[in-house]
Structures are given as C-alpha cells and as structure tokens.
Design an enzyme around this catalytic site. Structure first.
Site, PDB file in Angstrom:
ATOM      1  N   ARG A 212     -22.183 -19.023 -59.991  1.00 47.40           N
ATOM      2  CA  ARG A 212     -22.463 -20.197 -60.797  1.00 47.40           C
ATOM      3  C   ARG A 212     -23.561 -20.203 -61.788  1.00 47.40           C
ATOM      4  NH1 ARG A 212     -20.719 -25.515 -57.622  1.00 47.40           N
ATOM      5  NH2 ARG A 212     -20.662 -26.963 -59.424  1.00 47.40           N
ATOM      6  N   CYS A 213     -23.504 -19.366 -62.664  1.00 45.53           N
ATOM      7  CA  CYS A 213     -24.645 -19.045 -63.491  1.00 45.53           C
ATOM      8  C   CYS A 213     -24.044 -18.270 -64.693  1.00 45.53           C
ATOM      9  CB  CYS A 213     -25.668 -18.667 -62.722  1.00 45.53           C
ATOM     10  SG  CYS A 213     -26.681 -17.241 -63.531  1.00 45.53           S
TER      11      CYS A 213
ATOM     12  N   GLU B 178     -22.703 -25.282 -64.148  1.00 46.04           N
ATOM     13  CA  GLU B 178     -23.668 -24.441 -63.458  1.00 46.04           C
ATOM     14  C   GLU B 178     -24.960 -24.954 -63.379  1.00 46.04           C
ATOM     15  OE1 GLU B 178     -21.109 -20.434 -64.417  1.00 46.04           O
ATOM     16  OE2 GLU B 178     -22.669 -21.031 -65.715  1.00 46.04           O
TER      17      GLU B 178
ATOM     18  N   GLN C 155     -10.407 -15.814 -61.516  1.00 41.53           N
ATOM     19  CA  GLN C 155     -10.878 -16.535 -62.669  1.00 41.53           C
ATOM     20  C   GLN C 155     -10.709 -16.289 -64.235  1.00 41.53           C
ATOM     21  OE1 GLN C 155     -14.799 -16.905 -59.804  1.00 41.53           O
ATOM     22  NE2 GLN C 155     -15.123 -17.630 -61.799  1.00 41.53           N
TER      23      GLN C 155
END
Lengths: 783, 162, 295
Positions: free
Chosen positions: A367-368, A737, A220
């Site tokens: 996801r945060c 997110e 990523q």
C-alpha cells in the site's frame, strides 16, 4: 449519502458502487470460487529450516497417499530449466529448492491430488533430510566477514545485494557540518506483510488440444504476469490467457509471481489437467512478499530558527534470501528519494544498501508507491525530533519549511519535480478540524494532572503514478497504462483497462470518469479489467498508479471518441464541426441551443448515418505515458493518551486531511483513506514479522501477525483539500496509499510527544504496550 | 452423508469426517459466498449462522452440524429484495474488495436479531470484532449496520401503524 | 490447512461417550466447541485418530442451582455467560466478554476450555478465583476435583485418558452478601490470548468486610494460577487502599511469568499488580455504590 449510478455528470459525485450488488449477495467470483471440470489441487511442502542443505528428498510416501497424482521437486524443475525464476528486481529466486533452502517455509516440493486434503496429506508424506547450516538473521551481521555467504549461486561472495545513492554527498555533509542545529535519529520500519483477507492462488489450465494455457490468478498486474510467465515457461505469449477474477484485496501482495504459481503451471503442463493452488494464510504471511524491513538513519541540519539546511539518510535494507522487491528497474530502493518530503531542503543525500538474510524474499510496495512509506515515516519522524530539539511547535516547524504553493513545479534536491500542492492550506484545515490551539491547551492541563497525552503531526508528500517511460520500467516494460473504449450503437459503452482493481472501485470510478467525458451516466459504462485476451496491455494496479496512469488513458481515449463524435454531431446538426459546442451532456449547434444531439444519437449515427468518407464505429484506445508522476499529500494529526499502568496507547482522535487533486468519487476516496489509515494503525501499533535466532518465523499467522479489529481501530475523521495535478488529464493524483504512507508517523509522533517531557525522542514500532511500559518504568512514570 | 437445511433448503452431500463446514458449503454445496481467509480461526470471512448463531464455519466439522440449520449470505435476499443490511452496506460504502463482506453481513444479521434494544457504535464494533476487514477501516461498516437497524425499525413501525 | 483423517463418533448419551473413549483411550480426543482443538488439527499440531463429538449429549448442556452452588454442564458455551448476569457470580459475565472473539464465544465451551488447559485461558483464571470444582467421569468412575488441583502443566491436567469433564460447580456466596467481580485482560487486539489476565471476585457482608475472595491469573504461569496468598490478605478485611495494595503486591509475587514477545517477566508481574489493584478498586466502588444500582 451515496447517489444512484444513473445520474448524469457523475464526476466528483458519491456514486454508489457498481461492483457491490454481486459482493453483497456473495456472488463475487474470487479465485477459489472457480471450479473447472477435472480440476486437481496442489499443495506445497515447505522447509522447516531457515538455512539447510538438502541431502535427500524421498517422495515415494506421497505417491502412496490415496488421491495423489504427481509430485515434483527442485531437481525435476531443474531438468526443465525451471528451478529458478527471475525476480522483478533483476535477481533470481528458487521455484523449488535445489541444493539448499534459504528461508523457513521455502518451497521444497509440490504435490497434486484429487482433493485439497489429499494434496496436503501427500506433502506431509514426503521425507526430506536436511543438514542445518548457520543462519543469518540480522542484516548488519550479514554484512560482516563472520557471516556465511548465503547465495552461493552468485558471483560476488558476500551478502551485499546493491548500493544505491542519490543526491550530493559532499555538499550535504558540508552543509551539515556548518548547520547550527543537527539532529540524528535511527528509525526502523519492521518487516510487515500486506495480508489481504483473500490469500494468493491460481488455477493453471493447460489444454493439450489447443496448446493454450488459461491461467486464473490473484493478480494485480495480469498483463505483466502473462509476459513473465511466457518468459519463464517458454510458452508463446499469445497462448497464455491470464484471467484475474475478483481479487479479495491486494495491497501489493498480488503483484509478484510466486513459486506456487509456476509449480501449478508446470503441473498442468505435465498432467494436462486444471491445477488449483490456494495458499494458506500461514503460507501467505511466511513466504509471499513482505514489505519494509528498513533500518534507517537520518540527520538533519537546520538553523536555530528552524529552517532545514540539509538531510542525509543511510539505510540498510533487508531483502531476505532473494531480492524479490517489486520496484521499477532503475530503482532498487524504489522511490525512497521522496525522503525530503514536503520540505525545502537545499541539499540532501540518501543511500541504501540491500542485504541478503535467511528470511523470505521481498520487499513489496505494501500500500505504498515503492518504499515511499519508509521515506515518509523517516522524514516525518526526524522532523519531529528536530522540533523537539528546537523546542518548536511541530506544526510551526513544518510551516516554516513547506514547499510554498508558488514554488510548484518544485524540483527537489533528490531529483523529483513535484507537480502541485498547497501544504499550508491542507495543514491549516487539519489544525482547524482538531482545534489545535485548544488541544494544546487541554494537553497542558492534562499533563499537570499527571496524564500522558500526546499530539502527533505528519504532513507527508507521496509520489505515485509510476510512471513516465523515460524513467520507469519493470523488466524493460515501460510503465504506461491503457484504456480501450467502445461505444455501442445504442450509446452504451464498454471500457477495458490495463489495470486490475482489488477493491478500489474502478468499475464505478472509471465509469464515472468516462461517462463524464462522454456525457453519459456511470450506468451506461461497463468497466472490464483483468482479462488479458480482451483488455489492452497495462502494468496493473499498485503504487496508487491506476488513476494517474489508466485514469489518464481513460480520459484521453474518451476525448478521442468525443472528437470523432463532434464530427458526427456536426453532420447530424448540419453545421460545421467548428460550430458545434459540447455542453457537458451533448453537442449543441452554436447559437442555437435547442438544436442538440447527445452521445447516444451520435453513437447510433456512427453505425447508421455517417458523414461521407468517415470510418464507421465509435471506438478509441489510448496508451497513456504520463509526463510526470503525481504528488498527493496530506496533513494528519493523532491525539493519544498513554495508560501509565499498562503502557497501552489509546488513540483519542485522528484527523486526516488529504489532497489527492481532483476527486472522481468522494465516497470512494474517503473509503480508501479509512482503509489506509487502519493499515497504518496496524503497522504502528501491532504488526511485525519477527524471527528468532534460528530464523524461525515467529509471526506466521493471524494469531501472531496482528490485524486490527473494529474494537482497536480508531474512528477516523477525514476531509480534503483539492489542488489538482496540472499535468493529469482530469487533475487527479491517486489516493489509495496516502493514508498508509502518512499515518504511521502521526501515531508515533503523538506517542513521542506524550513522552517528550521526559527526554524521549523515539520509540520503535510496533508500539506494543510492554515497550511503552519499559519507558514509563525507566522514567519513573509507571503506576 | 451430511444433511443440513441451508437457507431453508434441505441439502446433503457425502464428505469425509474431516471436511470443514466452510468447505462443505463451498465445495460440496456450491455456495461460494462463504469465504476462507485464514487457518487459525482469526478472520471470520467464513462466518455463517448455525441455528441462528454466527460461527466460524472453518472451525466446525461439516459432520458435526448434521440435521442443523445453516444460513449463508446467499440466503439474505428474499424474493428479489435485498436484506436491509445488504442495502445499507451498498448505500454506505461498507465494502471494498468484498471478501470479508459475507461474514460481516452474517455477523451483523445475528446482532440485529439478538439486540432488540438500543445499539450504539461501540456495540457494533464489539459485535463485529471477530471479523477482520483490511479495506474499509470499519467506519462505513459500522455506519451501515446502524443504518440497517434504523431501516428495520422503520419497517416495523410501518407494519404496526398499518 | 486440513486435519489428518480421523474416525468420528457422535454419542448422544454419556454412557456411549465413555464407552467409545474407553475403547480408544489415548488415540481419541473429545470434541466440544472445537475452537482450540480444530485449529490445532488444521495446523496439524494435533492428529487424533478418533474424535468423539459430545455436542449431542444434552445432559452436559444444563445449568442447575441450589442454595450453595451453581453447576454448569461442560458444554455450556462462552456466549451463554456473555448474555447472562448471575448476581451472585458476577465474574462469569465479567469474564465471558473477554474470551477470544464473539464468534468463537458462540461455539467454544467452558468445559473444553478447562480440559485444554491453556495457561492463558480466561476461564481457567476466573474459575480458579471462584473456587470451582470439576466433575470428571469415565465409564468406571466419577470424581470431583478442585480446579486448583486440576491443572498440572501447560496443556496438561489430571484427566485420565478415559475421563471426560462433564460439569463445573461454583460455590455461591452467602445470599445476604454483596458480590462484585472484574476480569481484566491485557490483549494486543480482540481475539488475542491474554498477555496477562486477572480475575478478581469479592463478597462483602453488610459492613463492607470481605467474606469471600478470589484472584485468578492467566498467562503468568505454566497453567492458570490462583493467587491464594493474595486472597487470604483480603478475607475478613474491608478493601482499604492499604489492603488492596498489599494484595496486589502479593499476587505479583505469586505469579510465575515467562519473558516472551508479549512482554518481559517483570512487565507481566507489574500487570498482575496493576490489574489486581484496579479490579479490587472497582469492586470496592461497586460495593460502595450498591444501593444506587437499580435492582
């Protein structure tokens, strides 16, 4: 319904995704799809023990397996000074174990062979003598004197990693002491894992003839990975070419550098061959970065009419055997200080203590945006408890405490300046969609019939887009992001960014953004990410930062191009640049709209017919250092019913209204929300990486680490309000997110609401049926 | 030597008995649209049609499908025209990272083939419950499958009336 | 994750299969659908040296029926019953759709499931409820074994190393009776093994009196269980709420669950009670509504 990519003025439209044609044909190029000539395969041998001394490793057996080419152990790496590697959190982590293992499934040896199968056979043929040591599973025990010191390599002889605090402790306590109403709740967010369907992997391809390492990796953050690899391996950074091909989901899992990556690089350096390592699902869940594992306590002080006065938060964070959290350097607990949420707390205080245990290292921002889910879950849960204590409708309690629209920019007591929001409007939309009054009415009727029905609200505020360089860096590198745009002579565009999408649709959304700025269609703009030899330096895609950072860079780079284009247009139109106007798709001479040139006219002129003295070409690069973070927010409402026989919870409805500022592509935004809600649903109802007393991982694969299917997943109902960010170039905030951050509390609040008439204020996630049933039994509700 | 007919084409390769069908398709035949996402027969990213029936190719030995017919995502597009399911997944944003997509498409293809009657949302959700997706939350996948069913029906109507 | 190497045989006749099995015995494993065996081999929890793939034996892939019984070859896949309503054995259809997930059902076989003897096996519970017999054969002998005598312990059956499950026989209720059935499964998600599975089947005469009853339980013992005590409470009675209640209580006593991450022993017992009750109520409702149903 979606629209075609050739439409003009594409910003804000549901443009069909440009990446899809290859994916729907099975022509995506994911890591494991890449095959290089002469490539060998690597497998890792892992520890069966959570804590044990390594007495001896015998690798001869592996070398006798047909096809096996090489084996390395921690001792071999130690000879190269590579047995340990730095983590992003400033700790260090074993690449291959030396001396002892600290968690089950820890990497012990690497085997390279001619086939995947032979590599596994080789790993299985290695013999290791272990001497088991006492295991520390619980973080609270880890902090006691009775617990053995796990990290003997550290100076401090305890299991405490860090203490971090923020806010005014005394003022908060004083305010709590004088608050007429006080509530406390202990909230645990269990250890979970992002578990993208594509596991992590890499191919390290070192060419002795050129001295160059091409490193294909599920990343990523390819630029950050290049820098880290250069630091770890000592290879000059310009001789490392990182390629992150199509990535099959990330959710934070593909941010860190993992031991398997380093081993593959070492093996390629050693053998001069391309080495492929693809982790198994079991390896993915048991060893790559977990998320959460926060044990939180919060106390709110309030007035009797429901005005919040103070918030105090205490947290124990279980980081496992190494602190491998992927947080910005100055934030060992990430952005947990967003914990005051959407509410105007006059004072607040939060503290977090990080602890070592015999578990896999982490924790990642799943996801945060760095511990924001933990913070949101906590505040939204405790606000629910306060509403119960006050016997006040939870929507009303929230309304009374929202930061009002006129208060933005709002400085929170824990130091963040919220950019914008209209919380009341967003909540009102959600209440309308679900017919809140009618719903409460029907809840009363159903309760009278003996049904257990609950309504849960979560009105969260997120903090994303890390971040401004004065505050944010990772290993010293400031968290800006970048975009380079080149306009070709025919008016077609290639743009490269420092981010790396994993399903978010950047090839489409950034094309829309740039096309809008340049008066083109998304079809005219090719987006490239993930190749460090061509893309400008950037910190990558996670923490919902791509649109806030690289999106800003893209808009501003495009504006640089438009600014030069205006000069060229003036030349073509034979007027002064001041007399050139931009009409959205081209330049017109002021007062003479029939005299018009578009971007492709200008592009051609940039290479063929320039004003005297102007530098040829039409390109721009922008490194965007955002002035602030962005603060997306939302109002989520869950409606659940509980089966009194089994304890099963059914989500009857779920409404999500998000405010992520300006929307680039509503179809993509909605898709992001659907996905995030589903991950939040999994976390609330079925996901937990559990351990037994010996530190054995009880949820090592998809048989026990449960991912919701289409059958369990509720049907999501979504909408939006739009409150643009005042400081972002196009007013966008980021959205990926939010649904994962905001939804778990809505589910739990709904279940608690169903059980609250019986005195229940908290149920620990995951909300397995048996857990609910135990409550039903205790309260005499089980049928 | 394992011989199969894959996407209507006869192919063969020499593999060990323990070679799993998914890897036979990917590594030996070079068709990398079929993905592998787990090791416990849980995720369905490797779904292919075996004699028209959707199965998890990571849990079948290549040698066991000797002489059988296999269809993978690469076989969906015909003469340059996308299969209605491919088109519908694209139109309805039924995919994000794309990793589960080939498996979803193959399962959905079998569903549309085997269910001539009415199909509702719950039917589709049940049918794809052996395929995990982490990105989409399934909403748009379900929408896409139902849209493709409509498109196929319309196409059949056209054939009938012409 | 890949299996250890093994030798592979694909016999096309039963004789061939028995021959290979006799030769390799304990070293060999039978590969039917492979949906349990192959994952175990991939995780290297199982490592047979020889794999005998019986999918090519067409004799074991047939279903025959006479007046008294249905006999299905052991290779019938789960999905067959997902798409087939047998009016005299509705439990087959009721159960099939709950097994694993749709893709696994397309491959996994009924015989393979029984031979694997997972305590959580849905077919184990259902076929116990149906009083099924298992046909077991080797090169030298063949025998019928009542399924309730077939399971010994977790993953252990009475099968000898040289024997293969070749068929399963299910007795048919009287043609004039009405048969109703349900399979109730508590799972955490699709594809999960049962936390608790309960199979119930009852046949009624035209007076609504139960003539045959079966209750099978999954995941609440060392192997799938038959709640025979509860069954006996149903026979020769109408399904009144008292009878249902009594049978549910009895079944909960008869099971032997263990506490684990899926729930406590007490919870699982309670689920047996709840599911037996719900299943029987639903069957009773089916009987009451039988005339309304389209033929």
């Amino acid at each position: 319904m979606s629209i075609d990519i050739t439409e003009s003025r594409p910003l804000g439209k549901a443009v069909k995704r440009k990446e899809d044609p290859r994916f729907i044909r099975g022509q995506g190029r994911y890591l494991d799809d890449i095959v290089l000539p002469g490539m060998l395969y690597m497998a890792l041998l892992r520890s069966p023990y959570a804590h044990a001394r390594i007495k001896q490793i015998r690798t001869q057996g592996a070398l006798q397996v047909p096809g096996v080419k090489a084996v390395i152990t921690g001792e071999d790496l130690a000879a190269m000074n590579l047995a340990w590697m730095p983590t992003m959190a400033g700790d260090r982590q074993m690449v291959l174990a030396t001396g002892k293992v600290l968690f089950q499934y820890q990497e012990v040896a690497a085997v390279v062979a001619e086939s995947r199968e032979a590599a596994e056979d080789g790993a299985a043929a290695i013999e290791v003598d272990y001497e088991p040591l006492p295991v520390v599973v619980g973080p609270f025990f880890a902090l006691t004197d009775k617990a053995p010191v796990l990290r003997e390599d550290r100076e401090s002889k305890n299991n405490h990693i860090f203490h971090w605090e923020v806010g005014d402790k005394e003022a908060t306590q004083a305010q709590l002491n004088t608050s007429p109403v006080r509530v406390t709740e202990h909230i645990r967010m269990p250890r979970v894992h992002p578990a993208p369907i594509e596991p992590c992997g890499c191919i390290a391809d070192f060419q002795r003839s050129t001295g160059k390492l091409t490193w294909y990796v599920t990343s990523q953050a390819p630029h950050a990975h290049r820098t880290v690899l250069s630091m770890v391996s000592g290879l000059p950074e310009h001789m490392i070419h990182v390629i992150s091909p199509d990535v099959g989901g990330g959710f934070g899992n593909k941010v860190p550098v993992y031991p398997g990556y380093v081993c593959a690089v070492v093996m390629s350096l050693k053998l001069g061959k391309p080495i492929k390592w693809i982790e198994t699902r079991t390896e993915n869940i048991t060893t790559t970065n977990f998320a959460r594992d926060y044990h939180m306590s919060a106390e709110i002080g309030a007035t009797e009419d429901g005005r919040v006065m103070a918030l105090k938060v205490t947290t124990i964070a279980d980081h496992g055997a190494f602190d491998a959290a992927a947080d910005p350097s100055k934030f060992p607990a990430g952005l947990f200080s967003i914990v005051t949420g959407s509410y105007q707390f006059p004072v607040a205080f939060a503290e977090v203590d990080g602890v070592y245990t015999n578990k896999a290292p982490g924790g990642i921002a799943y996801r945060c945006s760095f511990r924001v889910t933990e913070a949101s879950f906590l505040i939204e849960r405790v606000m629910n408890t306060l509403a119960l204590k006050l016997n006040m409708d939870p929507a009303e309690l929230r309304r009374r405490n929202f930061v009002p629209p006129e208060a933005f920019p709002y400085l929170s007591p824990l130091g963040w300046t919220y950019d914008s929001g209209n919380y009341d409007k967003t909540l009102t939309r959600a209440l309308e969609m679900i017919d809140y009054q009618g719903l409460r009415e029907s809840q009363r009727k159903r309760r009278d019939r003996g049904e257990l029905v609950g309504i849960g609200i979560s009105t969260f505020t997120e903090i994303v887009g890390a971040g401004p360089s004065h505050t944010f860096d990772i290993m010293g590198i400031k968290m800006f992001d970048s975009c380079e745009i080149r306009v070709h002579p025919t008016g077609k565009v290639i743009a490269r960014l420092g981010t790396r999408h994993q399903g978010q649709g950047h090839e489409t959304t950034f094309a829309q953004l740039i096309a809008e700025e340049l008066g083109l269609s998304a079809a005219d703009v090719l987006i490239e990410e993930g190749d460090t030899d061509t893309a400008p330096y950037g910190l990558g895609t996670y923490a919902s930062r791509s649109t806030p950072t690289a999106g800003g860079a893209a808009a501003l780079a495009a504006r640089r191009i438009r600014s030069k284009a205006r000069q060229i247009a003036a030349h073509l139109l034979e007027v002064s640049p001041d007399d050139v106007e931009w009409d959205g798709t081209g330049f017109v001479a002021a007062g003479a709209s029939s005299r018009r040139v578009n971007m492709s006219d200008v592009a051609l002129a940039a290479y063929t017919n320039l004003p005297q003295g102007m530098e040829p070409g039409l390109e721009a690069t922008y490194y965007y250092d955002p002035p602030n973070l962005t603060f997306p927010n939302g109002a989520y409402i869950a409606v659940v019913s509980i089966d009194r026989g089994t304890g099963q919870v059914r989500v009857e409805r779920f409404v999500a209204v998000d405010d992520c500022g300006t929307v680039i592509n509503p179809m993509v935004v909605e898709g992001q929300v659907h996905g995030g809600l589903t991950e939040g649903f999994g976390i609330a109802f079925m996901q937990e990486i559990a351990f037994d007393e010996e530190g054995n991982n009880l949820s090592p694969n998809f048989m026990e680490y449960l991912v919701p299917t289409a059958v369990e997943t509720p049907k999501w109902e979504t909408d939006r309000t739009v409150t643009p960010s005042p400081h972002h170039p196009i007013g966008a905030k980021g959205v990926g997110e939010s649904p994962n951050v905001g939804s778990p509390a809505a589910f739990v609040n709904a279940v608690v609401d169903a059980l609250s008439p019986y005195g229940i204020t908290n149920v620990e996630i995951p909300l397995f049926p048996w857990k609910i049933w135990e409550i039903l039994k205790e309260k005499g509700l089980a049928m | 030597m394992v011989r199969v007919t894959i996407n209507k084409e006869p192919r063969e390769a020499l593999v060990e008995p323990r070679t799993l069908l998914a890897y036979f398709i990917r590594d030996a035949l070079g068709l990398t649209g079929t993905h592998v996402g787990c090791d416990t027969t849980s995720c369905g990213a490797c779904t292919v049609l075996l004699d028209g029936v959707p199965v998890k190719s990571c849990t079948i030995l290549a040698i066991a499908v000797q002489g059988h017919e296999i269809e993978t995502v690469e076989g969906l597009e015909q003469e340059g025209v996308l299969h209605p399911l491919q088109q519908a997944f694209w139109d309805n944003h039924g995919l994000q990272c794309g990793f589960c997509t080939p498996g979803m498409l193959m399962t959905s293809k079998a569903l549309l083939q085997s269910s001539p009657g009415e199909l509702n949302e719950a039917d589709v959700r049940r049918a794809i419950s052996g395929n995990l997706c982490r990105c989409t939350g399934y909403v748009n996948i379900v929408k896409a499958v139902l849209a493709a069913r409509e498109r196929l029906r319309e196409a059949q109507e056209e054939v009938r009336t012409s | 994750m890949f299996p250890y190497p093994f030798r592979y045989f694909a016999p096309t006749t039963p004789e061939e299969a028995f021959g290979v099995l006799e030769q390799y015995g304990d070293e060999a494993k039978i590969l039917a659908g492979g949906q349990s065996l192959l994952p175990m081999m991939k995780l290297r929890l199982a490592a047979p040296g020889v794999l005998i793939d019986i999918n090519g034996i067409s004799e074991w892939n047939r279903i025959t029926e006479d007046a008294h019984a249905l006999t299905q070859g052991s290779l019938i896949r789960h999905s067959h019953w997902e798409h087939t309503h047998h009016i005299r054995i509705p439990l087959l259809y009721e159960t099939a759709g709950h097994i694993a997930d749709p893709l696994v059902r397309n491959r996994g076989t009924v015989g393979g499931s029984l031979a694997h003897a997972d305590p959580a096996a849905d077919w184990g519970a259902s076929l116990l409820a149906l009083k099924a017999q298992v046909h077991v054969q080797s090169r030298v002998r063949e025998r019928w074994i009542a399924l309730r005598d077939f399971f010994i312990d977790t993953f252990v059956t009475v099968l000898e190393p040289q024997e293969i499950v070749t068929a399963i026989q299910i007795p048919l209720a009287s043609e004039t009776d009405f048969t109703g059935a349900r399979y109730l499964k508590l799972e955490r998600k699709v594809g999960d093994f049962a936390v608790v599975g309960v199979a119930v089947t009852c046949s009624f005469n035209d007076q609504g009196i139960v003539t045959e009853a079966g209750i099978g339980l999954a995941a609440v013992g060392a192997s799938p269980l038959s709640a025979s005590g509860a069954e006996s409470l149903l026979i020769n009675h109408p399904l009144t709420s008292e009878v249902i209640q009594e049978a549910a209580e009895r079944a909960a006593e008869e099971c032997d669950p263990q506490s684990d991450r899926r729930g406590s022993e007490e919870y699982k017992r309670a689920m047996v009670r709840v599911f037996v009750k719900r299943g029987l109520r639903a069957i009773q409702a089916d009987w009451e509504n039988r005339l309304k149903k389209p033929a």
